[in-house]
Scaffold this active site. Structure first.
Site, PDB file in Angstrom:
ATOM      1  N   LYS A  20       0.836  -1.211   0.000  1.00 25.81           N
ATOM      2  CA  LYS A  20       0.000   0.000   0.000  1.00 25.81           C
ATOM      3  C   LYS A  20       0.867   1.256   0.000  1.00 25.81           C
ATOM      4  O   LYS A  20       0.659   2.170  -0.799  1.00 25.81           O
ATOM      5  CB  LYS A  20      -0.898   0.010   1.248  1.00 25.81           C
ATOM      6  CG  LYS A  20      -1.574   1.336   1.506  1.00 25.81           C
ATOM      7  CD  LYS A  20      -2.508   1.289   2.693  1.00 25.81           C
ATOM      8  CE  LYS A  20      -1.930   1.792   3.989  1.00 25.81           C
ATOM      9  NZ  LYS A  20      -1.653   3.232   4.071  1.00 25.81           N
ATOM     10  N   ASN A  21       1.833   1.300   0.912  1.00 31.80           N
ATOM     11  CA  ASN A  21       2.591   2.540   1.068  1.00 31.80           C
ATOM     12  C   ASN A  21       3.561   2.787  -0.077  1.00 31.80           C
ATOM     13  O   ASN A  21       4.071   3.900  -0.221  1.00 31.80           O
ATOM     14  CB  ASN A  21       3.334   2.555   2.411  1.00 31.80           C
ATOM     15  CG  ASN A  21       2.377   2.745   3.571  1.00 31.80           C
ATOM     16  OD1 ASN A  21       1.177   2.934   3.363  1.00 31.80           O
ATOM     17  ND2 ASN A  21       2.885   2.688   4.788  1.00 31.80           N
ATOM     18  N   CYS A 114      -6.456   7.724   8.815  1.00 31.71           N
ATOM     19  CA  CYS A 114      -6.562   7.144  10.147  1.00 31.71           C
ATOM     20  C   CYS A 114      -6.495   8.200  11.229  1.00 31.71           C
ATOM     21  O   CYS A 114      -5.717   9.141  11.162  1.00 31.71           O
ATOM     22  CB  CYS A 114      -5.400   6.165  10.369  1.00 31.71           C
ATOM     23  SG  CYS A 114      -5.669   4.580   9.614  1.00 31.71           S
ATOM     24  N   ARG A 119      -1.464  14.690  12.713  1.00 30.23           N
ATOM     25  CA  ARG A 119      -0.973  14.567  11.350  1.00 30.23           C
ATOM     26  C   ARG A 119      -0.959  15.893  10.577  1.00 30.23           C
ATOM     27  O   ARG A 119      -1.624  16.033   9.547  1.00 30.23           O
ATOM     28  CB  ARG A 119      -1.765  13.494  10.587  1.00 30.23           C
ATOM     29  CG  ARG A 119      -1.828  12.178  11.335  1.00 30.23           C
ATOM     30  CD  ARG A 119      -2.372  11.059  10.515  1.00 30.23           C
ATOM     31  NE  ARG A 119      -1.330  10.420   9.730  1.00 30.23           N
ATOM     32  CZ  ARG A 119      -1.499   9.289   9.054  1.00 30.23           C
ATOM     33  NH1 ARG A 119      -2.653   8.695   9.053  1.00 30.23           N
ATOM     34  NH2 ARG A 119      -0.513   8.764   8.364  1.00 30.23           N
ATOM     35  N   ASP A 303       3.570   1.021  12.168  1.00 26.67           N
ATOM     36  CA  ASP A 303       2.423   0.329  11.589  1.00 26.67           C
ATOM     37  C   ASP A 303       2.259  -1.093  12.145  1.00 26.67           C
ATOM     38  O   ASP A 303       1.223  -1.728  11.932  1.00 26.67           O
ATOM     39  CB  ASP A 303       2.530   0.281  10.059  1.00 26.67           C
ATOM     40  CG  ASP A 303       2.238   1.637   9.445  1.00 26.67           C
ATOM     41  OD1 ASP A 303       1.756   2.529  10.161  1.00 26.67           O
ATOM     42  OD2 ASP A 303       2.500   1.823   8.236  1.00 26.67           O
ATOM     43  N   ARG A 395      -8.968  -0.818   3.948  1.00 21.82           N
ATOM     44  CA  ARG A 395      -8.164   0.277   3.398  1.00 21.82           C
ATOM     45  C   ARG A 395      -6.773  -0.223   3.033  1.00 21.82           C
ATOM     46  O   ARG A 395      -6.121   0.351   2.149  1.00 21.82           O
ATOM     47  CB  ARG A 395      -8.034   1.409   4.415  1.00 21.82           C
ATOM     48  CG  ARG A 395      -9.289   2.265   4.565  1.00 21.82           C
ATOM     49  CD  ARG A 395      -8.985   3.502   5.383  1.00 21.82           C
ATOM     50  NE  ARG A 395      -7.652   3.960   5.080  1.00 21.82           N
ATOM     51  CZ  ARG A 395      -6.744   4.331   5.981  1.00 21.82           C
ATOM     52  NH1 ARG A 395      -7.043   4.351   7.246  1.00 21.82           N
ATOM     53  NH2 ARG A 395      -5.536   4.705   5.594  1.00 21.82           N
TER      54      ARG A 395
HETATM   55  C1  UD1 Z   1       3.580   7.127   6.274  1.00 20.48           C
HETATM   56  C2  UD1 Z   1       2.824   5.847   6.043  1.00 20.48           C
HETATM   57  C3  UD1 Z   1       2.237   5.330   7.345  1.00 20.48           C
HETATM   58  C4  UD1 Z   1       3.320   5.196   8.410  1.00 20.48           C
HETATM   59  C5  UD1 Z   1       4.107   6.499   8.532  1.00 20.48           C
HETATM   60  C6  UD1 Z   1       5.289   6.405   9.474  1.00 20.48           C
HETATM   61  C7  UD1 Z   1       2.060   6.023   3.769  1.00 20.48           C
HETATM   62  C8  UD1 Z   1       0.903   6.163   2.843  1.00 20.48           C
HETATM   63  N1  UD1 Z   1       1.777   6.072   5.072  1.00 20.48           N
HETATM   64  O1  UD1 Z   1       2.638   8.100   6.742  1.00 20.48           O
HETATM   65  O2  UD1 Z   1       1.643   4.051   7.096  1.00 20.48           O
HETATM   66  O3  UD1 Z   1       2.729   4.902   9.646  1.00 20.48           O
HETATM   67  O4  UD1 Z   1       4.604   6.909   7.243  1.00 20.48           O
HETATM   68  O5  UD1 Z   1       6.129   5.367   9.083  1.00 20.48           O
HETATM   69  O6  UD1 Z   1       3.165   5.815   3.345  1.00 20.48           O
HETATM   70  N2  UD1 Z   1       4.444  15.033  10.742  1.00 20.48           N
HETATM   71  C9  UD1 Z   1       4.388  16.382  11.075  1.00 20.48           C
HETATM   72  N3  UD1 Z   1       4.326  17.284  10.050  1.00 20.48           N
HETATM   73  C10 UD1 Z   1       4.332  16.913   8.735  1.00 20.48           C
HETATM   74  C11 UD1 Z   1       4.392  15.527   8.418  1.00 20.48           C
HETATM   75  C12 UD1 Z   1       4.458  14.617   9.455  1.00 20.48           C
HETATM   76  O7  UD1 Z   1       4.388  16.756  12.246  1.00 20.48           O
HETATM   77  O8  UD1 Z   1       4.277  17.788   7.857  1.00 20.48           O
HETATM   78  C13 UD1 Z   1       4.472  14.035  11.843  1.00 20.48           C
HETATM   79  C14 UD1 Z   1       3.209  13.166  11.822  1.00 20.48           C
HETATM   80  O9  UD1 Z   1       2.130  13.803  12.486  1.00 20.48           O
HETATM   81  C15 UD1 Z   1       3.688  11.925  12.534  1.00 20.48           C
HETATM   82  C16 UD1 Z   1       5.156  11.821  12.091  1.00 20.48           C
HETATM   83  O10 UD1 Z   1       5.525  13.118  11.642  1.00 20.48           O
HETATM   84  O11 UD1 Z   1       3.611  12.114  13.918  1.00 20.48           O
HETATM   85  C17 UD1 Z   1       5.388  10.801  10.988  1.00 20.48           C
HETATM   86  O12 UD1 Z   1       4.648  11.169   9.851  1.00 20.48           O
HETATM   87  P1  UD1 Z   1       5.072  10.758   8.365  1.00 20.48           P
HETATM   88  O13 UD1 Z   1       6.401  10.071   8.395  1.00 20.48           O
HETATM   89  O14 UD1 Z   1       4.924  11.960   7.508  1.00 20.48           O
HETATM   90  O15 UD1 Z   1       3.952   9.695   8.015  1.00 20.48           O
HETATM   91  P2  UD1 Z   1       3.016   9.647   6.747  1.00 20.48           P
HETATM   92  O16 UD1 Z   1       3.782   9.968   5.515  1.00 20.48           O
HETATM   93  O17 UD1 Z   1       1.762  10.382   7.024  1.00 20.48           O
END
Ligand code: UD1
Length: 417
Positions: A20-21, A114, A119, A303, A395
């Site tokens: 998925k990711n 989720c 986020r 995850d 999902r």
């Molecule tokens: C991706 C994965 C998700 C996984 C996560 C962490 C996909 C589609 N999803 O999510 O399954 O759990 O990586 O391995 O690939 N954050 C901020 N500001 C930002 C962006 C992120 O504060 O602009 C924080 C988030 O709230 C979270 C942390 O950073 O606490 C990690 O987020 P991130 O690595 O960006 O995860 P995703 O890309 O959303």
């Protein structure tokens, strides 16, 4: 909903679905090429369907043949993603980089997904601003525009997976070279870069903390096979640790599971990593104390935190898990307690007083991986467990009930989920 009758030992062989990711950013990246891309081994899951609905809404042509999806982007006519589509999935934010690269604007209703934490997208915005993007975000939408994208030296304050992917996708068609520092090192980023390179992008350093992207004028059509889903493989690994058994999980992602495999070996599992997959032998259900801390790759994946929580609940020992990535990812603990689990949450840490077994109960999924954890808890429990809100699980898991049934579990999908 899913109905599970627990306490069956798992055995047999299954093929793990596509990731998925990896699929989601690759689908978004297809927008960067004026023409068609072909993605093989694409999982038929709700998040992928949601992303494809967005691409269609923007004017793309989408066609499925088995697990191969073809996306043709010649007809792209809009950069606006309304709430109806963006609200269904967090990964709609993934469209920022590709839309800015292709048409210079992106107007996205605030993403959904989720409920595992606030986020925010501040890191995405901070990074893209340095490349010439202007943001006008409101409570309801993120609007981004640029008069051209420019290579820049960008340092992320945290190795966000999504922000890393967005910067890469914006940078491939930018003028000049982008140097991305403190980048995420997740395997899905390596896959995205390989796919973009197949389209003609110039990228190096992926899988390390510094990624170099030299902008090119345009990208060409490409065909690519999505690798297996390491989180799905990890979920099934946790299942076998809690039921005992002997399974072969076919897929090319075993090499990306070092941290979960280290933990699995500590619980007594015998594991062979093969090129074609993972052979797991677990004589008896795990009964050892477990300690874990989630961390960015190559650390223990957030995850798999919820599936691990289910395993800890039947460990017979005191276990702890610290969640360092998402601040609200212990919601599943409340549902596990309905099955007799003793879990105490203190801030970012869960302390689990493992029982010998759990009791089947009516429980409800509130997020994707938490939902999968409830299915595992059902496999580990005495009696019947019913998991409601199964759409959360759909999902990300293509056919979890068929997979587990093939391994000997007593599980059925009942009704319309
Ligand atoms: C991706 C994965 C998700 C996984 C996560 C962490 C996909 C589609 N999803 O999510 O399954 O759990 O990586 O391995 O690939 N954050 C901020 N500001 C930002 C962006 C992120 O504060 O602009 C924080 C988030 O709230 C979270 C942390 O950073 O606490 C990690 O987020 P991130 O690595 O960006 O995860 P995703 O890309 O959303």
């Amino acid at each position: 909903m899913y109905r599970i009758c627990g306490k069956k030992r798992l055995s047999g062989s299954i093929r793990v679905q596509g990731s998925k990711n990896a699929a989601l950013p690759m689908l978004a990246a297809s927008l960067l090429c004026k023409g068609c891309v072909v993605l093989h081994n694409c999982p038929k899951i709700l998040d992928v369907y949601a992303m494809l609905s967005i691409l269609k809404h923007l004017g793309c042509y989408v066609k499925w043949e088995d697990n191969t999806v073809v996306i043709c982007t010649d007809g792209l006519f809009s950069c606006k993603v309304p709430k109806k589509y963006a609200g269904a999935m967090r990964s709609s934010v993934m469209l920022l980089g590709p839309l800015l690269g292709r048409v210079g604007c992106a107007d996205l209703a605030w993403p959904g997904g989720c409920m595992i934490g606030a986020r925010p997208v501040d890191i995405h915005q901070m990074a893209l601003k340095q490349m010439g993007v202007r943001f006008e975000s409101s409570k309801n939408c993120i609007f981004a525009a640029c008069r051209g994208l420019y290579g820049a030296v960008v340092r992320l304050p945290f190795p966000s997976v999504g922000a890393t992917e967005n910067v890469i996708m914006a940078a491939v068609l930018a003028e000049g070279t982008t140097v991305l520092k403190n980048a995420a090192r997740e395997p899905e980023i390596i896959t995205l870069c390989k796919f973009l390179r197949a389209m003609g992008a110039r990228i190096s350093g992926e899988g390390t903390e510094t990624i170099y992207i030299e902008g090119v004028k345009s990208l060409k059509e490409a065909e690519y096979a999505i690798p297996s889903d390491r989180i799905v493989m990890g979920t099934y690994l946790m299942a076998v640790l809690g039921t005992g058994g002997e399974v072969f999980l076919e897929g090319d992602c075993a090499g990306c599971l070092a941290a979960p495999l280290l933990l699995a070996r500590k619980t007594g599992a015998r594991i062979q990593e093969r090129k074609q997959g993972l052979k797991v032998f677990m004589e008896e259900p795990s009964h050892v104390p477990i300690q874990a801390v989630t961390a960015p790759y190559p650390g223990f994946p957030t995850d798999l935190q919820s599936p691990l929580l289910a395993l800890m609940a039947v460990s017979g020992h005191i276990c702890t898990i610290k969640e360092t990535i998402f601040e609200s990812r212990f919601a599943t603990a409340g549902e596990l307690k309905k099955m007799g689990a003793d879990i105490r949450i203190e801030g970012q840490k869960a302390c689990v007083y493992g029982k010998q077994t759990l009791e089947g109960a009516d429980v409800s999924a509130s997020d994707l991986r938490g939902g999968a954890a409830l299915i595992l808890a059902g496999l580990f429990a005495e009696g019947v467990t019913t998991v409601h809100n199964a759409s959360h699980i759909r999902r990300g898991y293509e056919h979890i009930e068929t997979d587990l049934r093939m391994l000997g579990a007593d599980i059925d999908a009942v009704g319309s989920h």
